[in-house]
Design an enzyme around this catalytic site. Structure first.
Site, PDB file in Angstrom:
ATOM      1  N   LEU A 414       0.825  -1.196   0.000  1.00  0.00           N
ATOM      2  CA  LEU A 414       0.000   0.000   0.000  1.00  0.00           C
ATOM      3  C   LEU A 414       0.866   1.254   0.000  1.00  0.00           C
ATOM      4  O   LEU A 414       1.918   1.311   0.655  1.00  0.00           O
ATOM      5  CB  LEU A 414      -0.922   0.013   1.219  1.00  0.00           C
ATOM      6  CG  LEU A 414      -1.902  -1.162   1.344  1.00  0.00           C
ATOM      7  CD1 LEU A 414      -2.861  -0.921   2.490  1.00  0.00           C
ATOM      8  CD2 LEU A 414      -2.672  -1.380   0.053  1.00  0.00           C
ATOM      9  N   GLY A 454       1.774  -9.233   6.209  1.00  0.00           N
ATOM     10  CA  GLY A 454       2.047  -8.486   7.436  1.00  0.00           C
ATOM     11  C   GLY A 454       2.013  -6.997   7.143  1.00  0.00           C
ATOM     12  O   GLY A 454       2.318  -6.565   6.028  1.00  0.00           O
ATOM     13  N   GLY A 455       1.637  -6.198   8.136  1.00  0.00           N
ATOM     14  CA  GLY A 455       1.564  -4.754   7.945  1.00  0.00           C
ATOM     15  C   GLY A 455       0.647  -4.408   6.790  1.00  0.00           C
ATOM     16  O   GLY A 455      -0.493  -4.848   6.727  1.00  0.00           O
ATOM     17  N   ASP A 456       1.160  -3.627   5.842  1.00  0.00           N
ATOM     18  CA  ASP A 456       0.362  -3.276   4.664  1.00  0.00           C
ATOM     19  C   ASP A 456       0.884  -3.995   3.426  1.00  0.00           C
ATOM     20  O   ASP A 456       0.750  -3.509   2.311  1.00  0.00           O
ATOM     21  CB  ASP A 456       0.374  -1.760   4.445  1.00  0.00           C
ATOM     22  CG  ASP A 456       1.783  -1.199   4.252  1.00  0.00           C
ATOM     23  OD1 ASP A 456       2.749  -1.949   4.498  1.00  0.00           O
ATOM     24  OD2 ASP A 456       1.911  -0.028   3.853  1.00  0.00           O
ATOM     25  N   GLU A 457       1.484  -5.193   3.626  1.00  0.00           N
ATOM     26  CA  GLU A 457       2.035  -5.978   2.522  1.00  0.00           C
ATOM     27  C   GLU A 457       1.115  -7.147   2.215  1.00  0.00           C
ATOM     28  O   GLU A 457       0.696  -7.888   3.125  1.00  0.00           O
ATOM     29  CB  GLU A 457       3.433  -6.491   2.869  1.00  0.00           C
ATOM     30  CG  GLU A 457       4.443  -5.377   3.117  1.00  0.00           C
ATOM     31  CD  GLU A 457       5.804  -5.941   3.503  1.00  0.00           C
ATOM     32  OE1 GLU A 457       5.952  -7.176   3.497  1.00  0.00           O
ATOM     33  OE2 GLU A 457       6.695  -5.145   3.812  1.00  0.00           O
TER      34      GLU A 457
END
Length: 549
Positions: A414, A454-457
């Protein structure tokens, strides 16, 4: 011809029976094991809590009795030392108020009883008794012992050997000298009352038994056949190391018990006597509900075996060629082929009905195991977005590429997400991630997998399927970017993010799967460098450009 027909019908019937029986036995076994584990854990904790509660009540009661005796010596006895009659009335009144005190006496410094409850042992010399000797030096609480001088003097309705706990304390005059000793024998019966009261609250535990074990591991309270015996089990040793818990243990009688244990550490000024409390329940009694459930599952499975054997026997008389197709499919399913399905065979009504029934049977057996499958699904699901997680993605890539073929890998990251977190907070960020996850899932085919790493991945794998037109990657990337760029409305505010995409193909870009994945990652970072919110397809030129940079 007749012989062949009978053999075919028998084979179908036995196959149906074996299939249903096998699944039923496995499910019954799994259900039984899981039920036993849950029951063992629940009962073990309750036994540990019962032992802990009993130990606390013992310590609390011993502290209360010793405190009462100390208060009597300080406030009552010292003012009546010169009046034996007044001392006896004082002791009798105290014993009437606290009936657990079997005998109380005021003893002069030489060991002669000046006054005692009910006049028992008045004038007797008890200078050799521990209750007197230890009481000269301060508050004394002794361990459980048999009655010696009082065995034949006190009423004993039960007829059992009388046992006491000694409590004594010096009575000091105004100068601090020992003027007398207040000696008491606390009846051991009060511990039985404590045990009965506690066990009454656990009537749903059949076979429950509570033990009080002395510091030397002698059973002070428990079943009659173990009283006075040494209890050499791990639970006692663990309790004496000041541990509290439970375990499954084999006792000296050779039986296995769920065993809870706790240690009496004392209470306030009462330091404890090293008593351990053990609670036990026979293992076979604890497991009875799980055993009943397993038996019930086996019986239901047996009924299903009979039912489907009969159906197979009746249907096999009219099955010829179509049955062979069904048998082949059944063998594939038995062998674990996940792509195999039970066919619905056209032909006579009986054959079509049989094939449909067997299809429903397989589906039903799979659904019966849905709870276990769900547990496995949880381990592979990202809790925030409900997408598959990194672990599932990696295993899916391995499974997809292990049999050959080809696949396309997409790495998606993102753009502009960090400012959303920084400005609006992680709660809003989580809402954005959930919305983006749902939009990404809607962009792919049913057999494609998109996962949150994970996160925005995010990442996606698009396996090539025989007979299926591959997606146009440019169109797909455009749909993804457009879907992500749609604003997310949170609390009336439109939040916008974008995304960068890296694309690589296996084995077109690399025959090594891990390298193809790295290529997709490199393409993603190239998309970031090129201005974000775009897709980049990996190529050798991209590698050269990255090297030059």
């Amino acid at each position: 011809m007749v012989a062949r027909e009978r053999g075919l019908r028998t084979t179908v019937a036995l196959t149906s029976a074996a299939l249903v029986l096998g699944v039923s036995v496995v499910l019954a076994g799994l259900t039984g094991m899981r039920s036993r584990a849950r029951i063992e854990n629940a009962i073990g904790r309750s036994l540990s809590e019962a032992a802990d509660q009993m130990a606390d009540q013992l310590d609390g009661s011993m502290w209360a009795r010793s405190s009462e005796v100390a208060m009597l010596a300080k406030l009552g006895v010292i003012h009546n030392l010169g009046d034996p009659a007044a001392m006896r009335r004082l002791l009798d009144d105290f014993k009437a108020t606290f009936p657990t005190m079997s005998w109380m006496g005021i003893v002069d410094p030489k060991g002669k009883v000046l006054a005692a409850t009910d006049g028992i042992l008045d004038g007797a010399d008890i200078s050799a008794r521990p209750v007197y000797r230890n009481g000269l030096n301060g508050l004394f609480v002794g361990d459980v012992h048999d009655a010696v001088m009082l065995a034949n003097l006190l009423p004993n309705p039960s007829g059992e050997a009388m046992k006491f706990v000694d409590i004594s304390i010096p009575v000091r005059d105004a100068d601090g000298h020992v003027a007398a000793v207040l000696a008491t024998h606390l009846s051991w019966e009060w511990t039985r009352d404590l045990r009965r009261a506690l066990m009454a609250t656990m009537q749903d535990r059949p076979g429950l038994e509570l033990f009080i074990v002395a510091a030397d591991r002698t059973v002070l309270l428990g079943p009659r056949e173990l009283l006075g015996a040494k209890l050499e089990i791990d639970a006692v040793r663990r309790a004496q190391s000041n541990d509290r818990g439970w375990a499954v243990e084999t006792w000296p009688d050779g039986r296995d018990y769920l065993t809870g244990y706790a240690f009496g550490n004392g209470h306030l000024t009462y330091k404890g006597l090293g008593w351990s409390v053990i609670a036990r329940q026979p293992l076979e009694v604890a497991y009875a509900p799980a055993t009943a459930q397993t038996v019930e599952s086996v019986l239901v499975g047996g009924a299903m075996v009979l039912l489907f054997s009969a159906l197979g026997w009746l249907a096999a008389g009219r099955v010829t060629g179509p049955l062979r197709r069904i048998a082949v499919a059944a063998e594939q399913i038995r062998a674990g082929d996940r792509a195999a399905e039970m066919p619905v065979v056209a032909g006579s009504a009986e054959i079509a009905s049989l094939s449909a029934t067997l299809r429903d049977l397989v589906d039903g057996l799979v659904h019966r195991d849905a709870a276990l499958v769900r547990l496995e699904d949880i381990a592979y699901q990202d809790r925030l977005t409900a997408l598959p997680n990194r672990r599932y993605f990696e295993q899916y890539v391995e499974a997809t590429t292990s049999g050959g073929g080809s696949a396309t890998f997409l790495y998606i990251d993102l753009d502009g997400f960090k400012p959303v977190n920084d400005r609006l907070g992680h709660d809003v960020g989580d809402i954005v991630l959930r919305q983006v996850g749902g939009r990404l899932a809607a962009c792919f085919r049913g057999d494609d997998v998109v996962a949150r790493l994970g996160g925005d991945e995010f990442a996606a794998v698009l396996p090539a399927r025989t007979g299926t037109e591959p997606p146009n990657l440019d169109d797909l990337a455009a749909r993804i970017i457009a879907a992500v760029n749609e604003p997310v409305v949170v609390k009336g505010e439109a939040v916008r993010v974008g995304c960068s995409i890296g694309v690589a193909q296996w084995p077109a870009d690399s025959a090594d799967v891990a390298e193809a994945l790295r290529f997709a990652d490199q393409a993603l970072y190239q998309a970031k460098r090129d201005g974000r919110n775009r897709a980049v397809r990996w190529s050798e030129n991209l590698t050269a450009t990255a090297g030059a940079a």
